[in-house]
Design an enzyme around this catalytic site. Structure first.
Site, PDB file in Angstrom:
ATOM      1  N   LYS A 197      66.599 -23.098 -35.449  1.00  0.00           N
ATOM      2  CA  LYS A 197      65.368 -23.352 -35.038  1.00  0.00           C
ATOM      3  C   LYS A 197      64.427 -23.548 -36.465  1.00  0.00           C
ATOM      4  O   LYS A 197      64.979 -23.391 -37.644  1.00  0.00           O
ATOM      5  CB  LYS A 197      64.830 -21.841 -34.465  1.00  0.00           C
ATOM      6  N   ASP A 210      68.303 -14.711 -36.928  1.00  0.00           N
ATOM      7  CA  ASP A 210      68.553 -15.229 -38.443  1.00  0.00           C
ATOM      8  C   ASP A 210      69.152 -14.428 -39.576  1.00  0.00           C
ATOM      9  O   ASP A 210      68.553 -14.256 -40.448  1.00  0.00           O
ATOM     10  CB  ASP A 210      67.014 -15.580 -39.056  1.00  0.00           C
ATOM     11  N   CYS A 258      59.612 -13.490 -38.503  1.00  0.00           N
ATOM     12  CA  CYS A 258      60.310 -14.051 -37.233  1.00  0.00           C
ATOM     13  C   CYS A 258      60.505 -13.025 -36.134  1.00  0.00           C
ATOM     14  O   CYS A 258      60.455 -13.060 -34.929  1.00  0.00           O
ATOM     15  CB  CYS A 258      61.648 -14.413 -37.630  1.00  0.00           C
TER      16      CYS A 258
END
Length: 294
Positions: free
Chosen positions: A178, A117, A211
């Site tokens: 995602k 990310d 995450c």
């Protein structure tokens, strides 16, 4: 299951004598189940009994130690070599935190990189974002030089944008959008299954306490060894980042640096890619206070 191991001083236990069965309490995790074994049963029969009692709960990919409760010490000790059951006793099966054969070792053939990310919308919010972009790019260049597969995710790219332009994703095995915080998606698990012998994941990106943390915990739950790159991992809050790294280190996850990762992967100055890796490190090492926040 990797072969369970018994350790301890030689000559423990008593020689077999007579016949019949002996009551034994078999303990695993939070469970304790009474059973019996033949008089004179040894290590192998104890392992078989553990498997018959707890087989559906034992991770077959981990190593274990069998321990015996010693009245003399009022605690468990490693099962003595040569031990034979001669009287009522209590034993337990203890999973080791990581596989003893790995202990943090990295090789290109068994490693995959996870880039999590690193997106444009996070740029103004994440502390030291410029530094982790620079280090992340260095890691991806190293991965290409060493032939290491790279898996990349982007959190809700429709709203948060794509991976920043400074990160070159050329040759990445998978670039996946995602909404789940963890990177461990069905597509990622399928990609891992296609990589023969994968044992270790090098993980970096944002955010450390969300995450990165959730990805790392899912990966070790699947029996993979996880290396988090501290100088390529950050959060909006340094407190969140610090506590996440501390928590992860306590679970057996390895918190390390990009330079340590790359040099461990080449391992020898005679490695054909050593000079290129060395030049990469020299050319792109950022000077920042990020590591002082670990």
């Amino acid at each position: 299951m990797a072969a369970a191991e018994a350790a301890g001083p030689p000559g423990g236990g008593c020689p077999a004598a007579g016949g019949g069965s002996v009551p034994v309490l078999f303990c695993f995790s939070v469970f304790a189940r009474p059973s019996t074994v033949p008089h004179g049963a040894g290590y192998e029969l104890l392992i078989q009994k553990f498997l018959s009692l707890y087989g559906d709960q034992i991770d077959m990919h981990r190593k274990f130690v069998v321990q015996l409760f010693a009245e003399e010490w009022s605690q468990y000790i490693d099962l003595p070599k040569g031990f034979l059951v001669s009287e009522r006793c209590k034993v337990r099966l203890v999973p080791l935190q990581i596989q003893m054969t790995t202990l943090g070792n990295l090789t290109p053939s068994s490693t995959v990189f996870f880039c999590c990310d690193m997106q444009e919308r996070f740029r103004p919010a994440i502390k030291y974002f410029g530094d982790i972009i620079s280090v992340g790019q260095r890691l991806l260049q190293g991965a290409r030089l060493l032939g290491i597969p790279v898996i990349v995710t982007e959190q809700y790219p429709k709203g948060l944008g794509s991976t920043v332009q400074e990160i070159d994703l050329t040759g990445a095995k998978l670039v996946l959008p995602k909404t789940k915080f963890s990177m461990v998606l069905p597509e990622v698990e399928a990609a891992l299954a296609e990589i023969p012998g994968v044992r270790s994941v090098v993980l970096f990106g944002v955010e450390t306490h969300v995450c990165i943390q959730q990805t790392a915990l899912e990966l070790i739950g699947r029996g993979l060894e996880v290396h988090i790159v501290a100088d390529a991992t950050s959060s909006r809050s340094m407190m969140d980042r610090m506590f996440a790294l501390e928590r992860l280190a306590r679970t057996g996850i390895i918190v390390t640096t990009s330079e340590a990762i790359l040099l461990q992967l080449v391992a020898d100055k005679e490695h054909p890619k050593f000079k290129e890796i060395q030049n990469l490190i020299k050319a792109s090492a950022p000077e920042s206070g990020l590591l002082s926040k670990v």
